[in-house]
Design an enzyme around this catalytic site. Structure first.
Site, mmCIF file in Angstrom:
data_model
loop_
_atom_site.group_PDB
_atom_site.id
_atom_site.type_symbol
_atom_site.label_atom_id
_atom_site.label_comp_id
_atom_site.label_asym_id
_atom_site.label_seq_id
_atom_site.Cartn_x
_atom_site.Cartn_y
_atom_site.Cartn_z
ATOM 1 N N LYS A 44 0.834 -1.220 0.000
ATOM 2 C CA LYS A 44 0.000 0.000 0.000
ATOM 3 C C LYS A 44 0.863 1.262 0.000
ATOM 4 C CE LYS A 44 -2.670 -0.828 3.720
ATOM 5 N NZ LYS A 44 -3.775 -0.534 4.678
ATOM 6 N N LYS A 46 2.667 2.269 2.339
ATOM 7 C CA LYS A 46 2.555 2.880 3.665
ATOM 8 C C LYS A 46 3.665 2.292 4.534
ATOM 9 C CE LYS A 46 -2.046 4.409 4.955
ATOM 10 N NZ LYS A 46 -3.150 4.231 5.922
#
Ligand code: C2G
Length: 130
Positions: A44, A46
């Site tokens: 993601k 992240k």
């Protein structure tokens, strides 16, 4: 027993997360939270401050959360809904429409996000203090 399921990173836990979890739990009797693993967060794009284990431990301590499972990929949601006999899937409305394919398997509800707070904002504000 009405079972609810939601997904997320839940890093640097804040009131936006708590509002979402409280409202998700209020929709039923049992809330399952699928927390993104560190490997899935990389997918993601992240980078969580807390490890998966720490984010899991923190969520398990919350009175709104009944069970925490790992989120390893984008593809596991249908299987999770079936395996955990989920009645309602809940996400913040920044995901509005993205998980409507689950409507064949359970109720899908998008809840309003809490304005003015995010993990990214926390990191940016802290960096500005240095
Ligand atoms: N959230 C919220 N209000 C905020 C911040 C977050 O309601 N101010 C909600 C998000 O909409 C999400 C949940 O809290 O439903 C968790 O947010 P994140 O940890 O940012 O999750 P995200 O990275 O969006 O991961 O497969 C789905 C993904 O794993 C979702």
């Amino acid at each position: 027993m009405k079972k609810i399921l939601t997904y997320g990173t839940f890093d640097l836990l804040h009131v936006g997360h708590i509002n979402l979890l409280r409202r998700a739990k209020a929709l039923g009797d049992y809330l399952v939270v699928a927390v993104s693993t560190d490997e899935f967060n990389a997918i993601k794009n992240k980078k969580a401050y807390y490890s998966y284990e720490d984010r899991k431990t923190i969520l398990e301590a919350l009175k709104y959360v009944d069970e925490v499972i790992p989120e390893n990929n984008w593809e596991q949601k249908i299987e999770d809904v079936q395996a955990h006999q989920i009645d309602t899937f809940v996400m913040g409305h920044d995901w509005e429409g993205k998980f409507d394919f689950l409507k064949d398997y359970c109720e899908v509800i998008y809840l309003p996000r809490t304005e003015g707070i995010s993990t990214t904002k926390i990191k940016e504000d802290l960096n500005a203090l240095v």
